[in-house]
Enzyme design. Structure first.
Site, mmCIF file in Angstrom:
data_model
loop_
_atom_site.group_PDB
_atom_site.id
_atom_site.type_symbol
_atom_site.label_atom_id
_atom_site.label_comp_id
_atom_site.label_asym_id
_atom_site.label_seq_id
_atom_site.Cartn_x
_atom_site.Cartn_y
_atom_site.Cartn_z
ATOM 1 N N GLU A 252 0.886 -1.173 0.000
ATOM 2 C CA GLU A 252 0.000 0.000 0.000
ATOM 3 C C GLU A 252 0.915 1.212 0.000
ATOM 4 O OE1 GLU A 252 -3.075 -0.324 -0.420
ATOM 5 O OE2 GLU A 252 -3.688 -2.248 0.432
ATOM 6 N N CYS A 286 -2.872 8.747 3.350
ATOM 7 C CA CYS A 286 -2.570 8.316 1.976
ATOM 8 C C CYS A 286 -3.731 8.593 1.039
ATOM 9 C CB CYS A 286 -2.227 6.835 1.965
ATOM 10 S SG CYS A 286 -3.537 5.819 2.668
HETATM 11 P P1 NAD Z 1 8.346 5.160 4.585
HETATM 12 O O1 NAD Z 1 8.343 4.381 3.310
HETATM 13 O O2 NAD Z 1 9.380 6.187 4.766
HETATM 14 O O3 NAD Z 1 8.490 4.189 5.841
HETATM 15 C C1 NAD Z 1 7.567 3.150 6.082
HETATM 16 C C2 NAD Z 1 8.257 2.049 6.856
HETATM 17 O O4 NAD Z 1 9.273 1.464 6.048
HETATM 18 C C3 NAD Z 1 8.937 2.521 8.127
HETATM 19 O O5 NAD Z 1 8.716 1.569 9.139
HETATM 20 C C4 NAD Z 1 10.406 2.544 7.724
HETATM 21 O O6 NAD Z 1 11.293 2.370 8.800
HETATM 22 C C5 NAD Z 1 10.480 1.371 6.782
HETATM 23 N N1 NAD Z 1 11.586 1.394 5.828
HETATM 24 C C6 NAD Z 1 12.198 2.470 5.280
HETATM 25 N N2 NAD Z 1 13.168 2.069 4.430
HETATM 26 C C7 NAD Z 1 13.161 0.712 4.433
HETATM 27 C C8 NAD Z 1 13.922 -0.278 3.755
HETATM 28 N N3 NAD Z 1 14.870 0.034 2.878
HETATM 29 N N4 NAD Z 1 13.641 -1.577 3.997
HETATM 30 C C9 NAD Z 1 12.658 -1.932 4.860
HETATM 31 N N5 NAD Z 1 11.916 -1.026 5.535
HETATM 32 C C10 NAD Z 1 12.150 0.281 5.316
HETATM 33 O O7 NAD Z 1 6.878 5.760 4.705
HETATM 34 P P2 NAD Z 1 6.339 6.754 5.843
HETATM 35 O O8 NAD Z 1 6.991 8.082 5.638
HETATM 36 O O9 NAD Z 1 6.431 6.094 7.159
HETATM 37 O O10 NAD Z 1 4.786 6.854 5.467
HETATM 38 C C11 NAD Z 1 4.254 7.775 4.571
HETATM 39 C C12 NAD Z 1 3.984 7.130 3.222
HETATM 40 O O11 NAD Z 1 3.116 6.020 3.387
HETATM 41 C C13 NAD Z 1 3.296 8.040 2.233
HETATM 42 O O12 NAD Z 1 3.878 7.888 0.960
HETATM 43 C C14 NAD Z 1 1.861 7.518 2.222
HETATM 44 O O13 NAD Z 1 1.143 7.793 1.033
HETATM 45 C C15 NAD Z 1 2.090 6.067 2.408
HETATM 46 N N6 NAD Z 1 0.882 5.420 2.919
HETATM 47 C C16 NAD Z 1 0.131 4.646 2.079
HETATM 48 C C17 NAD Z 1 -1.045 4.050 2.525
HETATM 49 C C18 NAD Z 1 -1.899 3.207 1.609
HETATM 50 O O14 NAD Z 1 -2.785 2.528 2.115
HETATM 51 N N7 NAD Z 1 -1.682 3.223 0.306
HETATM 52 C C19 NAD Z 1 -1.441 4.236 3.855
HETATM 53 C C20 NAD Z 1 -0.651 5.047 4.682
HETATM 54 C C21 NAD Z 1 0.502 5.613 4.209
#
Ligand code: NAD
Length: 484
Positions: A252, A286
């Site tokens: 997502e 999101c």
């Molecule tokens: P992010 O991608 O920065 O981080 C999400 C998670 O991934 C965190 O726990 C982070 O530590 C981890 N992470 C980061 N790099 C990684 C790697 N290389 N390997 C494994 N894990 C890693 O996202 P965020 O800033 O926490 O959240 C915001 C984003 O989430 C926005 O783009 C938003 O649109 C999206 N989002 C989407 C939905 C949906 O349902 N489509 C819902 C909520 C948020």
């Protein structure tokens, strides 16, 4: 000082490295978070595997359903603890926590206990040359150990949206909450202890992404599948990490959602809805609307009314029931959002309202506050109109024709959701069919039935969550053919 410990094999444990956790509303120090590295992920993966072979793997469906309902009950019993923890971690108002984010966590466990109990298996009677025939039927088997990587914007809601179906299907999980919001995943460990979930079924390893718990979980050979909510760019890295071993992924991801307003809509209801879809959770949703298209005859009235409502939002104390606007999650995210506020000016935007940091007083001076912001006048090609900002802001453009607005809405690399406002039902159906997104709301926004398919097209995701759709990812479908 509060400590946010890992929850591995039924126990709260520490590790050598730590980082600090701060409240985004006032910068207050919340406590120390233990950072998980390879050894913690190894321990969690071993525990999760052992639990599959152990008591959890032998639980009957009724026993699983019963424990899911107990988890929901215990979340409800500890409702205030969850509200307090999530308010401190996110800085978002109590009203959002009490009415949406925390109740949804309990609802997630209830819905998937219902789904798993009632979903039928397919069967076929097959003709054979000897006339005796064959019976084909399916069984659903758990996929194994699921890596659950979560964002910070609705921490408990989004995490349980994955953990509940994973457990309903008989899997075990290793959860990595966002480094920004470690509290409620930790608290859920206490819930799991209280209800007697077998050790190793629900594991939490705290940490960051790159070279930390996130990367180690997604690369771990004993993690059988990975479900991730977060940025599209992170999803790309995780997809690469999942390739060895052909591990399945459910994603997502980001969005740049369009809202479309026709002149024949219920104007007041539309404005109320856009106040939510643009500014709820300080725009960190999101499904939020960062591109708004309004039919030209009501464009000026719509822009001015939404701007008045944006200026009336009340930032500040998340405990105060009248607070309607929270902060951004971190100083880094504040800097990212402000960089778009500057870029909007460079790209020639007209700032209708906002566009700067929010001046706060007293305790709240230390928080990550920005003004709710509305722009007009940008071309569709502007980066502010194309890229996900994830802040309390939107660009509003006028349109004249239905075809034209469909083209605007679809001119995006993302395809998560849209909200359409009109009283012409035929038009609503036409647009819903034409707009390339996973979720379309008509005369509503974020109205969720947890049985329905949730997810994005294009770069907004892979797969669907919700109801029976979650089972596609959390189970392996096995076909059994019996010659009669
Ligand atoms: P992010 O991608 O920065 O981080 C999400 C998670 O991934 C965190 O726990 C982070 O530590 C981890 N992470 C980061 N790099 C990684 C790697 N290389 N390997 C494994 N894990 C890693 O996202 P965020 O800033 O926490 O959240 C915001 C984003 O989430 C926005 O783009 C938003 O649109 C999206 N989002 C989407 C939905 C949906 O349902 N489509 C819902 C909520 C948020």
């Amino acid at each position: 000082m509060k400590e946010f410990k890992h929850f591995i094999n039924g126990n709260f444990v520490t590790s050598k490295q730590t980082f600090d956790n701060f409240c985004p509303a006032n910068g207050r120090y919340l406590g120390v978070v233990y950072e998980g590295l390879e050894s913690e992920v190894d321990l969690a993966a071993e525990a999760a595997h052992a639990a599959l072979r152990g008591p959890w793997g032998k639980f009957s469906l009724d026993e699983r359903v019963s424990i899911l309902n107990k988890i929901a009950d215990e979340i409800t019993r500890r409702f205030d603890d969850f509200v307090e923890a999530e308010m401190a971690d996110t800085g978002q108002p109590r009203s959002v926590m009490e009415h949406a984010f925390i109740p949804r966590a309990a609802a997630n466990f209830r819905i998937f206990s219902d789904v798993i109990k009632s979903v039928p298996n397919e069967s076929f009677m097959t003709d054979t040359p000897d006339g005796a025939g064959a019976l084909n039927y399916t069984r659903r088997a758990p996929k194994g150990v699921i890596g659950v990587i979560c964002p910070w914007n609705a921490p408990l809601l989004l995490m349980t949206w994955k953990v509940a179906p994973a457990l309903a299907c008989g899997n075990t999980v290793i959860v990595k909450p966002s480094e920004e919001t470690p509290a409620t995943a930790t608290l859920l460990g206490e819930v799991m202890q209280a209800v007697g979930l077998p050790d190793g079924v629900y594991n939490v390893v705290h940490g960051k992404g790159e070279k930390s718990a996130g990367a180690f979980i997604t690369a771990h050979p004993k993690v059988d599948a990975i479900t991730f909510t977060g940025e599209t760019r992170t999803g790309t890295s995780i997809m690469k990490a999942a390739a060895p071993g052909m591990r399945d992924v459910s994603f997502e991801l980001g969005g740049k959602n369009a809202g479309i307003v026709f002149a024949d809509c219920d104007f007041d209801k539309a404005i109320d809805s856009f106040v939510r879809s643009v500014f709820l959770n300080c725009g960190q949703v999101c499904l939020g609307t960062e591109r708004v298209y309004v039919e030209r005859s009501i464009f000026t009235r719509f822009v001015n009314t939404l701007a008045d409502r944006a200026r009336a939002l009340k930032p500040g104390d998340f405990n105060d029931k009248s607070t309607t606007l929270g902060p951004l999650i971190s100083p880094q995210h504040k800097e990212k959002v402000l960089s778009y506020y500057r870029r909007a000016v460079e790209e020639g935007a007209n700032i209708v309202t906002g566009g700067d940091v929010m001046e706060m007083e007293g305790e709240w001076v230390g928080g990550n506050w920005v003004q709710p912001t509305i722009w007009t006048g940008l071309p569709e090609t502007a980066s502010v109109v194309q890229e996900e900002i994830f802040g309390p802001c939107c660009h509003i453009a006028p349109f004249d024709k239905e075809d034209e607005v469909i083209e605007f809405a679809n001119a995006s690399e993302y395809g998560l959701s849209t909200t359409i406002w009109t009283s012409d039902l035929s038009r609503a159906h036409r647009l819903a069919a034409a707009i390339e997104v996973g979720i379309t709301w008509v005369n509503s926004w974020f109205l969720r039935d947890l049985r329905t398919a949730f997810g994005g097209s294009k770069q907004s995701g892979i797969g669907r969550e919700g109801g029976v759709h979650s089972l596609e990812f959390y189970t392996e479908l096995r076909n059994i053919c019996i010659k009669l």
